[in-house]
Design a protein around this motif. Structure first.
Motif, PDB file in Angstrom:
ATOM      1  N   ALA A   1       0.913  -0.923  -0.092  1.00  0.00           N
ATOM      2  CA  ALA A   1       0.051  -0.050  -0.069  1.00  0.00           C
ATOM      3  C   ALA A   1       0.918   1.244  -0.004  1.00  0.00           C
ATOM      4  N   VAL A   2       0.431   2.219  -0.655  1.00  0.00           N
ATOM      5  CA  VAL A   2       1.263   3.535  -0.698  1.00  0.00           C
ATOM      6  C   VAL A   2       1.035   4.485  -0.195  1.00  0.00           C
ATOM      7  N   GLY A   3       0.223   4.234   0.976  1.00  0.00           N
ATOM      8  CA  GLY A   3      -0.181   5.502   1.891  1.00  0.00           C
ATOM      9  C   GLY A   3      -0.446   4.829   3.271  1.00  0.00           C
ATOM     10  N   PRO A   4      -0.296   5.779   4.603  1.00  0.00           N
ATOM     11  CA  PRO A   4      -0.422   5.274   5.642  1.00  0.00           C
ATOM     12  C   PRO A   4      -1.742   4.787   6.009  1.00  0.00           C
TER      13      PRO A   4
ATOM     14  N   ASP B   1      -4.883   4.883   8.103  1.00  0.00           N
ATOM     15  CA  ASP B   1      -5.372   6.183   8.978  1.00  0.00           C
ATOM     16  C   ASP B   1      -6.924   6.277   8.876  1.00  0.00           C
TER      17      ASP B   1
ATOM     18  N   GLY C   1      -9.098   8.616  11.937  1.00  0.00           N
ATOM     19  CA  GLY C   1      -8.736   9.667  10.808  1.00  0.00           C
ATOM     20  C   GLY C   1      -7.397  10.102  10.910  1.00  0.00           C
TER      21      GLY C   1
ATOM     22  N   SER D   1      -5.302   7.980   1.465  1.00  0.00           N
ATOM     23  CA  SER D   1      -4.027   8.354   2.008  1.00  0.00           C
ATOM     24  C   SER D   1      -2.790   8.225   0.923  1.00  0.00           C
TER      25      SER D   1
ATOM     26  N   ARG E   1      -3.443  11.621  -1.586  1.00  0.00           N
ATOM     27  CA  ARG E   1      -3.004  13.117  -1.139  1.00  0.00           C
ATOM     28  C   ARG E   1      -1.446  13.260  -0.764  1.00  0.00           C
ATOM     29  N   ASN E   2      -0.617  11.921  -0.913  1.00  0.00           N
ATOM     30  CA  ASN E   2       0.794  12.198  -0.954  1.00  0.00           C
ATOM     31  C   ASN E   2       1.434  12.165  -2.452  1.00  0.00           C
ATOM     32  N   LEU E   3       0.316  11.991  -3.308  1.00  0.00           N
ATOM     33  CA  LEU E   3       0.914  11.708  -4.686  1.00  0.00           C
ATOM     34  C   LEU E   3       0.090  12.581  -5.699  1.00  0.00           C
TER      35      LEU E   3
END
Lengths: 464, 464
Positions: free
Chosen positions: B63-66, B68, B72, B145, B148-150
């Motif tokens: 997976a490429v996000g935390p 969460d 939240g 998650s 929003r980082n990519l």
């Protein structure tokens, strides 16, 4: 020339995940094994050889498009195995790391086609797996042949690429240096706390090119930020180096020119708040050696005889951005006045600055070792010449390319490494493996004066 | 239950480059070594263990996000080591490949955040280095998650992700199957021809999402296209599977439900022009075994006692998209009517469909092996139960998850592998290493009826 004040050099083996790197057509040599670049055993043996010979790093170049300036198509590059086909360098590393303990790995990755959030995880992963033996050679991808396969019409222009790269590095520092405090990973089975979440901080980066909210996906590695290598001698490239690089790879027409570039970069680093010794400098070279000068010269002549003119022109076209298939071999190069070729020629004219070079001359010169200088001779002869070159230019070490693979490195390790060890030019192997940055910069993490450190916002002054 | 017509299963070890994968809080077990996920030795030992035990593949999730959704924020995931932090899976492979000869590696990569031109080179590189032991588990990244980082505000919606994925696969087939003819690589030193450029074809892809002009940067590997794994039981996911997958990873509330999903996917594959046996199916399971049933049950109770409720709710929140920190543990789940939870619950209700589950019940259930069924017992008991489950559901094999790492796999190899070998459920080790696709599909490259084959435009009918 042996110097009583001699200090160890940075010694890198210079390669690419291809058949032909910067020598032209030498894959046809009966002893060349570069066609085995697709085999893991080939790379593991190379890594072990370099480690045995006292090299600090295997420096892996990369390009993410075919080589096709010559004739405007990749056919000649394919035919001659000139950097096309090309495999991914990063995926070689864990295989070589498993078979070595000391060798570092310098991996070329462009800031133009990666996401900083994912690249940060990749470098941290490799730094974990190697226990801190990773360097990132930062490039910005000038190739049109990459751009048009990756969603762009042509390469982004030079200064803009560096603007993107600078923001990319800022995001990377926030992830590597800023987002996880020291001691965040507790691994406390009793209390059931793997990570103390109060010590992990989303970075909330909102910039011109990148939006990244969260902390690095990876817990910090021993180096946090990989050792930062950079090549590039343009004015914008120098500013970037001053703000980011720990090791700069550069060339120059003469040793004095290299010295001049080094001084300018040092000045820029000082202007960026760094100490004068914060950046170390390396230059490219190829060594053809054997037990005696005569044997080395014979080997060099054998390589020169096999070097391929067309393959050399494919390389020279790629390096200059000019399609040299349009010109006859007796074309006099000095009349071609472009910045591209002046820059490309800087690395070779020192060999004989008085000579009037034709296209054919340079193609023959490129054949063995590309535009970097080639040092030919027995161990003492080559060591003397390298010491003189390092002394005059002020470099701290070398990226050593190959004529044949692994033959050129085997000769280096057999003949030259013992001589360099005797002269104190190879860093003794430490009792315990250390990080690459300890080898190259004396400490495992970024120095206090490195701009990346300012993103450790969690670090109060008392901890410094 | 031993079946005289028994054929070997697909046996995958299921893991992730994290501390806690799908069991909750079991990293606190005294024998758990999962905290060593950052160490190459840990992975090499696991790969060797799986190979010794007759596993076909190490299936690496990603997976490429935390994580969460719970509260939240990622704090509870970090505290409990629930899939956060997470390192890159692809970079582990060459290290494990160097220490094994037979084990395949199934690597999860999303089509949402990669460039097909670069990903094609990555998979070909790994397929080269492993001599054809690579599978790609294709996912499309639903995580906000990650988005929003990519560079995105939130995840792209489900159907659009599959549209992108389908074009991504089309580009990939053009690169892997279409751009290099068989025999293009000549390696002919005499004639000076490394590649016959007339057999390498730019793909000139101009689509809605991707523009890619050139041939694959890498010469073809022995499998060309990696074995294609896919998870996903949605209607759009099933169409995608029918057009691309060779192995589908699915679950279901009951064995009959799994059988129904398999039949629907088979029908879709036939509609896409493929034969009924062209796709093989696997499902998730966890095995807790020991020398005897009583010892296995004791071990299971020990794990259950350590399983962490908060960690389980973090997982359950991630899987359902619902923040379960808002609900009490006695909350009755059957009254929560969302598609997300129905889908997530499908994998567990078979255990006891009559029971009225509360949030606390499911959290306790998730603790060991997540929502997949857990099989507990001595070798014969577990083998019987797995055979019954496979028979009823029609699956061809399993992704086996761990409770503790590598302990769960050590127990499997010590106790269950001999029993499965006796029953013909483990494919005998071939005299010579073979490709993963030969193991799973009987031939090294895509079958003739696979849609990816149609992109071999260079292949005249007589060659087929």
């Amino acid at each position: 020339m042996s110097n009583s004040n001699s200090k160890p050099w940075i010694l890198n083996g210079f390669a690419m995940n291809v058949v032909g790197h910067i020598s032209a057509g030498l894959w046809r040599h009966p002893q060349d094994q570069a066609f085995r670049y697709t085999e893991l055993d080939h790379w593991i043996a190379l890594a072990q050889l370099l480690e045995e010979g006292g090299f600090d790093t295997l420096f892996l170049a990369d390009a993410v498009g075919p080589v096709d300036v010559y004739e405007g198509r990749p056919d000649a590059a394919l035919r001659n195995g000139v950097q096309t086909p090309i495999d991914d360098p990063m995926l070689l590393v864990s295989g070589m790391a498993a078979a070595t303990d000391h060798l570092g790995f310098g991996i070329t990755v462009s800031t133009t086609y990666e996401q900083p959030f994912l690249l940060a995880r990749k470098f941290t992963t490799l730094d974990h797996l190697t226990k801190g033996r990773i360097a990132w050679n930062i490039v910005t991808s000038a190739l049109d042949s990459a751009a048009r396969n990756l969603g762009l019409k042509q390469a982004i222009d030079h200064d803009e690429r560096y603007n993107i790269a600078q923001e990319f590095l800022e995001v990377s520092y926030k992830l590597w240096e800023g987002s996880w405090e020291d001691g965040a990973v507790r691994n406390d089975r009793e209390r059931g706390v793997f990570v103390d979440a109060s010590k992990v901080h989303p970075i909330h980066h909102t910039g011109k090119y990148f939006q990244v909210r969260d902390a690095n996906l990876s817990q910090p590695s021993v180096q946090r930020t990989p050792v930062l290598f950079q090549a590039g001698a343009s004015s914008r490239g120098r500013t970037f180096a001053a703000n980011n690089a720990e090791v700069v790879f550069l060339g120059g027409a003469t040793a004095a020119d290299i010295r001049n570039s080094i001084e300018k970069t040092r000045e820029a680093a000082i202007a960026a708040g760094r100490s004068a010794d914060s950046i170390r400098f390396i230059t490219g070279a190829t060594v053809i050696t054997a037990a005696t000068d005569a044997q080395a010269q014979a080997k060099y002549q054998e390589y020169l005889a096999l070097a391929d003119i067309e393959a050399a022109l494919v390389l020279f076209s790629a390096w200059t951005g000019i399609d040299w298939s349009q010109y006859p071999l007796d074309h006099p190069l000095e009349y071609i006045e472009t910045n591209a070729i002046r820059s490309a020629l800087e690395n070779f004219t020192r060999i004989d600055a008085e000579k009037r070079w034709t296209l054919g001359d340079i193609a023959r010169y490129i054949g063995v070792g590309g535009l970097h200088p080639t040092f030919v001779g027995g161990p003492a002869t080559v060591a003397d010449a390298l010491e003189q070159y390092a002394e005059e230019s002020g470099v701290d070490g070398f990226n050593f390319a190959y004529a044949i693979k692994p033959g050129t490195f085997e000769d280096f390790v057999q003949y030259l490494s013992p001589e360099l060890r005797k002269r104190g030019r190879i860093q003794p192997r430490p009792a315990q493996p250390q990080t690459l940055r300890e080898r190259l910069q004396g400490q495992p993490q970024l120095r206090k004066d490195h701009p990346g450190r300012k993103w450790r916002t969690w670090e109060s002054s008392e901890h410094q």
